[in-house]
Design a protein around this motif. Structure first.
Motif, PDB file in Angstrom:
ATOM      1  N   SER A 308       0.728  -1.145  -0.164  1.00 48.51           N
ATOM      2  CA  SER A 308      -0.009  -0.319  -0.138  1.00 48.51           C
ATOM      3  C   SER A 308       0.576   0.578   0.010  1.00 48.51           C
ATOM      4  O   SER A 308       1.814   1.097   0.817  1.00 48.51           O
ATOM      5  CB  SER A 308      -0.792   0.401   1.393  1.00 48.51           C
ATOM      6  N   ARG A 309       0.629   2.480  -1.574  1.00 49.75           N
ATOM      7  CA  ARG A 309       1.017   3.908  -0.910  1.00 49.75           C
ATOM      8  C   ARG A 309      -0.199   4.832  -1.411  1.00 49.75           C
ATOM      9  O   ARG A 309      -0.795   4.800  -2.400  1.00 49.75           O
ATOM     10  CB  ARG A 309       2.527   3.193  -2.345  1.00 49.75           C
ATOM     11  N   VAL A 310       0.350   5.938  -0.460  1.00 48.28           N
ATOM     12  CA  VAL A 310      -0.495   6.885  -0.728  1.00 48.28           C
ATOM     13  C   VAL A 310       0.563   8.280  -1.216  1.00 48.28           C
ATOM     14  O   VAL A 310       2.180   8.274  -1.145  1.00 48.28           O
ATOM     15  CB  VAL A 310      -0.877   7.077   1.041  1.00 48.28           C
ATOM     16  N   THR A 311       0.034   8.294  -2.465  1.00 45.03           N
ATOM     17  CA  THR A 311       0.595   9.127  -3.016  1.00 45.03           C
ATOM     18  C   THR A 311       0.117  10.739  -3.199  1.00 45.03           C
ATOM     19  O   THR A 311      -0.867  10.412  -3.106  1.00 45.03           O
ATOM     20  CB  THR A 311       0.819   9.055  -5.445  1.00 45.03           C
ATOM     21  N   VAL A 312       1.424  11.661  -2.761  1.00 45.92           N
ATOM     22  CA  VAL A 312       0.719  12.812  -2.962  1.00 45.92           C
ATOM     23  C   VAL A 312       1.152  14.406  -3.286  1.00 45.92           C
ATOM     24  O   VAL A 312       2.192  14.125  -3.216  1.00 45.92           O
ATOM     25  CB  VAL A 312       1.597  13.387  -1.267  1.00 45.92           C
ATOM     26  N   ARG A 313       0.589  14.635  -4.514  1.00 46.68           N
ATOM     27  CA  ARG A 313       1.732  15.370  -5.120  1.00 46.68           C
ATOM     28  C   ARG A 313       0.482  16.697  -4.999  1.00 46.68           C
ATOM     29  O   ARG A 313      -0.202  17.487  -5.203  1.00 46.68           O
ATOM     30  CB  ARG A 313       0.619  15.489  -6.775  1.00 46.68           C
ATOM     31  N   ILE A 314       1.537  18.333  -4.657  1.00 45.95           N
ATOM     32  CA  ILE A 314       1.504  19.141  -4.284  1.00 45.95           C
ATOM     33  C   ILE A 314       1.456  20.469  -5.049  1.00 45.95           C
ATOM     34  O   ILE A 314       2.545  20.292  -5.728  1.00 45.95           O
ATOM     35  CB  ILE A 314       2.574  19.555  -3.045  1.00 45.95           C
TER      36      ILE A 314
END
Length: 376
Positions: A308-314
């Motif tokens: 499981s991996r959460v990707t955060v693009r800001i």
């Protein structure tokens, strides 16, 4: 982003981000002194904020205004200041457990409101999208699952010429894919004749077929290569390195519908006060879902299968122009080890990141569990 901050700078950046997220107003040193136990004077805070501004982590929208976080400031906040190792320096014990508590609340809400044992898959995803939007205060995005997943029917390694091998893969749909690979140089004293190499390749092919038939080629990364006899170990490394490209080509996902909820609520945020910006976001959500789908459905590298991996693009990290002032947080939900769909939230960069990350991660985990009971 490699920015080295002192403990004091970390603490003040954390407080500035938290205060701006809560108020949507530029942050001054007086507000931080009054609301956070920073243990330093207002003058010291102003000096530190000036250093953070020079580092590109804060900026002033107007000369006389306080400061607000930049995309880079949010990135440091997400990557460094809300991890367990740094929370102890910046937040109370209550805040340390806030993310974990919210994650449990999301799971409980999903379990109470979604009885996936009795629902259709589409109904389940629609309900999950609404809950995700409500709990995050963002636009929720959930992709419909991939209807098919290429499974291995047969695999064969064939020697083409000295040092060159072709990997041939046949899927359950009888589609054939192949890739030429260079075998690592063999020391002269261990060189074998062509017939020996052919026999070795057949043994390795049999080994792979016995482990992979009926499963996704992505699972090749998780094979226990120690099961190969020592004399065949050299095939393991080049197979693991070379099969990734063929895997991506063979199992390339195709865009599916994205369920969107929470648009009206999030567009009330002050960041979306300009009509033109709102229109471009809505156009992306309604008319250009294929572009958005490719952004939120990230195919994992073989070594990441099953994780499981959460990707955060800001902000500007988002390649799509309509959302370059937004934050997009996403994760995949899986069937077994294979990712089949994505869960995401889209909101302003002034986002409660701890909560949003916890919501997305919990929803993805819940859908992964639920999806194991469906057989689309």
């Amino acid at each position: 982003m490699e920015v080295q901050l002192t403990n004091r700078q970390q603490h003040i950046l954390w407080a500035t981000v938290r205060h701006y997220i809560a108020t949507a107003e530029p942050v001054g040193s007086k507000a931080l002194v009054e609301e956070y136990d920073l243990g330093v004077s207002s003058a010291t805070i102003r000096n530190v904020m000036g250093v953070l501004e020079k580092s590109g982590l804060l900026y002033q929208p107007h000369a006389s205004a306080g400061r607000i976080p930049s995309d880079s400031g949010y990135r440091i906040y997400v990557d460094q200041l809300i991890t367990p190792s740094l929370r102890s320096r910046s937040v109370s014990q209550t805040d340390v457990t806030r993310t974990e508590t919210l994650g449990r609340e999301v799971e409980v809400a999903l379990q109470k409101r979604l009885q996936w044992e009795d629902w259709s898959l589409e109904t389940l995803l629609q309900g999950a999208a609404q809950i995700l939007a409500t709990l995050s205060g963002c636009i929720s995005l959930i992709t419909m699952p991939q209807t098919t997943t290429a499974l291995l029917r047969h695999l064969q390694l064939v020697q083409i010429e000295a040092g060159r091998i072709m990997l041939i893969v046949v899927t359950e749909g009888y589609e054939t894919h192949s890739k030429l690979m260079d075998l690592s140089p063999i020391p002269e004293e261990t060189q074998r004749d062509s017939e020996v190499i052919d026999r070795e390749l057949q043994i390795v092919s049999n080994f792979l077929n016995s482990h992979l038939r009926g499963r996704s080629l992505l699972e090749l990364a998780n094979l226990n290569w120690s099961e190969l006899d020592q004399e065949f170990q050299r095939y393991g490394e080049f197979l693991k390195n070379s099969v990734a490209e063929l895997t991506r080509r063979t199992l390339a996902p195709t865009a599916t519908q994205i369920m969107v909820r929470g648009v009206s609520e999030v567009l009330r945020q002050p960041e979306f006060s300009q009509l033109q910006q709102v229109q471009t976001i809505i156009h992306l959500l309604e008319e250009e879902q294929d572009q958005l789908w490719r952004l939120i459905f990230e195919e994992p590298e073989p070594e990441d299968v099953g994780k499981s991996r959460v990707t955060v693009r800001i902000g500007a990290e988002n390649p799509l122009e309509p959302i370059r002032t937004c934050t997009l947080i996403s994760s995949t939900y899986r069937r077994g080890l294979i990712p089949v769909g994505s869960v995401g939230v889209l909101g302003p960069t002034r986002l409660d990141y701890e909560s949003a990350i916890a919501v997305v991660a919990s929803a993805a985990d819940y859908l992964s569990e639920a999806f194991s009971y469906f057989n689309p």
